[in-house]
Design an enzyme around this catalytic site. Sequence first.
Site, short mmCIF file in Angstrom:
data_model
loop_
_atom_site.label_atom_id
_atom_site.label_comp_id
_atom_site.label_asym_id
_atom_site.label_seq_id
_atom_site.Cartn_x
_atom_site.Cartn_y
_atom_site.Cartn_z
NE ARG A 116 82.88 48.00 16.73
CZ ARG A 116 81.96 47.45 17.51
NH1 ARG A 116 81.56 46.21 17.33
NH2 ARG A 116 81.41 48.14 18.50
CG HIS B 50 77.09 45.23 14.08
ND1 HIS B 50 78.10 46.13 13.88
CD2 HIS B 50 77.14 44.93 15.40
CE1 HIS B 50 78.73 46.38 15.02
NE2 HIS B 50 78.14 45.65 15.97
P1 NDP Z 1 86.97 43.80 26.57
O1 NDP Z 1 87.61 45.14 26.51
O2 NDP Z 1 86.31 43.38 27.83
O3 NDP Z 1 88.06 42.67 26.21
C1 NDP Z 1 88.91 42.80 25.13
C2 NDP Z 1 89.82 41.57 25.06
O4 NDP Z 1 90.61 41.69 23.87
C3 NDP Z 1 90.79 41.47 26.23
O5 NDP Z 1 90.96 40.14 26.61
C4 NDP Z 1 92.08 42.04 25.64
O6 NDP Z 1 93.28 41.55 26.22
C5 NDP Z 1 91.97 41.54 24.22
N1 NDP Z 1 92.83 42.34 23.35
C6 NDP Z 1 92.80 43.68 23.12
N2 NDP Z 1 93.78 44.04 22.27
C7 NDP Z 1 94.45 42.91 21.96
C8 NDP Z 1 95.57 42.63 21.15
N3 NDP Z 1 96.22 43.60 20.47
N4 NDP Z 1 95.98 41.35 21.05
C9 NDP Z 1 95.36 40.37 21.73
N5 NDP Z 1 94.29 40.57 22.53
C10 NDP Z 1 93.85 41.82 22.64
O7 NDP Z 1 85.97 43.74 25.34
P2 NDP Z 1 84.56 42.99 25.24
O8 NDP Z 1 84.77 41.55 25.48
O9 NDP Z 1 83.54 43.67 26.08
O10 NDP Z 1 84.14 43.29 23.73
C11 NDP Z 1 84.99 42.95 22.65
C12 NDP Z 1 84.47 43.55 21.36
O11 NDP Z 1 83.33 42.85 20.90
C13 NDP Z 1 83.97 44.99 21.44
O12 NDP Z 1 85.04 45.91 21.46
C14 NDP Z 1 83.15 45.10 20.16
O13 NDP Z 1 83.99 45.49 19.11
C15 NDP Z 1 82.67 43.68 19.95
N6 NDP Z 1 81.21 43.56 20.13
C16 NDP Z 1 80.45 43.13 19.07
C17 NDP Z 1 79.10 42.98 19.19
C18 NDP Z 1 78.29 42.47 18.05
O14 NDP Z 1 77.05 42.44 18.15
N7 NDP Z 1 78.89 42.02 16.97
C19 NDP Z 1 78.40 43.29 20.44
C20 NDP Z 1 79.29 43.72 21.50
C21 NDP Z 1 80.64 43.86 21.33
P3 NDP Z 1 93.62 41.79 27.77
O15 NDP Z 1 92.75 40.80 28.49
O16 NDP Z 1 95.03 41.48 27.89
O17 NDP Z 1 93.27 43.22 28.08
C1 OXD Z 2 78.79 46.84 20.59
C2 OXD Z 2 78.19 46.37 19.35
O1 OXD Z 2 79.95 47.24 20.59
O2 OXD Z 2 76.96 46.21 19.28
O3 OXD Z 2 78.09 46.81 21.64
O4 OXD Z 2 78.91 46.10 18.38
#
Ligand code: NDP
Ligand code: OXD
Length: 305
Positions: free
Chosen positions: A220, A268
């Site tokens: 993000r 995005h």
């Molecule tokens: P998940 O919730 O499945 O995983 C999040 C990961 O981030 C976990 O491993 C978590 O740790 C880690 N995490 C969270 N907070 C912290 C922190 N403070 N320090 C270190 N690690 C942290 O998310 P997704 O993989 O499904 O998606 C991630 C993000 O990708 C979404 O929230 C979105 O913002 C972005 N996204 C972007 C897209 C795009 O087109 N650009 C499309 C889809 C998503 P832990 O394993 O310990 O819980």
């Molecule tokens: C999502 C994105 O969060 O598209 O799925 O960023």
Amino acid sequence: MSLALVLPGRGSEGLAKRLKALDEQLDIQLWPDCPAPQTVAFAVTWQPPAGALAQFPNLKVVQSLGAGVDGLAAELPSGVTLCRTISPNLKTDMRDYVLLAILAEQRQWQATANDQTNQHWQQRHYRRGGCVGVMGLGELGGYVAGQLAGLGFSVKGWSRSPRQLPGIDCFSGEAALGEFLTGLDYLVCLLPLTPQTQGLMNSAFFAQLNSAPYLIHVGRGAQLDEQALLAALDGGQLRGACLDVFIQEPLPRQHPFWRHPTITVTPHNASITSGNDLARVVYQNYLAMRQGTALNHVVNSTLGY
Ligand code: NDP
Ligand code: OXD
């Protein structure tokens, strides 16, 4: 019991049609024309307008259109369960984007395209392999990290809590961030936006890099201090960046990222859920809610992701 689509400007009609194709008995209301808001138990939304969800007094479940939920947490009425939309295609598309960004940088693809425009024949030096650091080892980051390891990259991963993933050198927590950031050729951000990750990539963060990696940011926009990024590129802490997310989207026309020689901007769209995948995910969770079975991809309300 009905289902509301609160998706201004995002094709509610198309989703309603796909849902009806799955189950023609579904009672669907398209916001803002919701004739019976008291019957709505399930809503699908993305960045809902202020107060839009509060008009459903019997709302039980909200399904985010995307994997991220940062745009709607503030609008979530209390006691309502929030779910994310994850699909196999969302993961493979994200893997493809990250791999494309790595390979395009390794092969100097943009420079070669410019050479063609200028009818200039030049064999350019290229990199291969290298060490990729993936921040966030969840649904997307964990998948991308595993796939890159399978392709022969050396992969490090960083998460909040300790993880063990085959073929990945895993680190967790703030204390291990410095060690994670050393020796990287590529740094991928796939973190959710939370108070802990907001502004994470700032000047102190970039100062910990010792190998001038290439940044691929697909989490993000608010996780990145944009001025600090420009300074890190100028100062050689990073050698370039591929950015898909920004503090302000669409990226304003006058923004310096558009014309920066070592920044690639994408709008995005690293990974977008298709209409059919979305309809399937929504329908499955709607049925689970009705039948009282487990919902998929429920957000932890304490952690915020
Ligand atoms: P998940 O919730 O499945 O995983 C999040 C990961 O981030 C976990 O491993 C978590 O740790 C880690 N995490 C969270 N907070 C912290 C922190 N403070 N320090 C270190 N690690 C942290 O998310 P997704 O993989 O499904 O998606 C991630 C993000 O990708 C979404 O929230 C979105 O913002 C972005 N996204 C972007 C897209 C795009 O087109 N650009 C499309 C889809 C998503 P832990 O394993 O310990 O819980
Ligand atoms: C999502 C994105 O969060 O598209 O799925 O960023």
